[in-house]
Write an enzyme that holds these catalytic residues in place. Structure first.
Site, mmCIF file in Angstrom:
data_model
loop_
_atom_site.group_PDB
_atom_site.id
_atom_site.type_symbol
_atom_site.label_atom_id
_atom_site.label_comp_id
_atom_site.label_asym_id
_atom_site.label_seq_id
_atom_site.Cartn_x
_atom_site.Cartn_y
_atom_site.Cartn_z
ATOM 1 N N GLU A 1 2.157 1.572 -3.413
ATOM 2 C CA GLU A 1 1.057 2.069 -4.238
ATOM 3 C C GLU A 1 0.858 3.575 -4.034
ATOM 4 O OE1 GLU A 1 -3.352 0.397 -5.066
ATOM 5 O OE2 GLU A 1 -2.910 0.839 -2.958
ATOM 6 N N SER B 1 15.274 14.748 2.929
ATOM 7 C CA SER B 1 16.206 13.782 3.503
ATOM 8 C C SER B 1 15.483 12.651 4.224
ATOM 9 C CB SER B 1 17.130 14.489 4.496
ATOM 10 O OG SER B 1 17.969 13.555 5.138
ATOM 11 N N ARG C 1 0.833 -1.209 0.000
ATOM 12 C CA ARG C 1 0.000 0.000 0.000
ATOM 13 C C ARG C 1 0.867 1.259 0.000
ATOM 14 N NH1 ARG C 1 -2.941 -3.622 -0.476
ATOM 15 N NH2 ARG C 1 -3.288 -3.143 -2.621
#
EC number: 4.2.1.104
Length: 156
Positions: free
Chosen positions: A99, A122, A96
């Site tokens: 995604e 960073s 997820r």
């Protein structure tokens, strides 16, 4: 003297030992982290092989988990980072996040550059927090805060 790992193998094996001890002792990462002086996210990442722990924290978590002196020493080494092998992750939770970056990565990049200019956020000078909050429509929501220092690109 700070030591560095050259392969992920030793820390991966230690991670398996840590997770096993955590389960056997029925501990949460929060309970293991208590008193380290470090954030929950940092200590959890260290226990999962992604960061080195300071000596005091390494000794404290090792004691809680019943780990030996070799584990204390290994927890203080700089690991080979990256817990996701090549390719698309298969774990549903990790996928997820993959995604989310697939869908919103270009948007995040565009907005970071628009607000800050050419550069990066960073992951070294970085803080991570996760909170569980009620969803007004029922259930719960996860609020994940990624707080990284902006580092501008410097022409040379």
């Amino acid at each position: 003297m700070t030591q560095s790992q050259v392969t992920p193998n030793a820390r991966e094996a230690l991670t398996e030992t840590i997770v096993d001890a955590k389960v056997r002792k029925n501990l949460t990462f929060e309970a293991i982290n208590e008193g380290t002086g470090l954030s929950l996210a940092y200590t959890t990442a260290a226990l999962l092989g992604q960061h080195a722990l300071p000596e005091k924290a390494a000794k404290l978590v090792a004691e809680r988990l019943g780990l030996d002196d070799d584990a204390v020493r290994l927890l203080q080494t700089i690991p080979v980072r990256g817990s996701i092998p090549g390719g698309v992750p298969t774990d549903p939770t990790v996928y997820r996040f993959y995604e989310m970056v697939q869908v919103y990565g270009s948007t995040l990049k565009a907005l970071v550059h628009e607000k800050f200019g050419d550069g990066i956020i960073s992951a070294i000078n970085f803080k991570l927090d996760i909170q569980k909050v009620p969803d007004p429509e029922g259930g719960e929501r996860a609020v994940i805060t990624l707080n990284g220092k902006y580092l501008p690109t410097k022409p040379f």
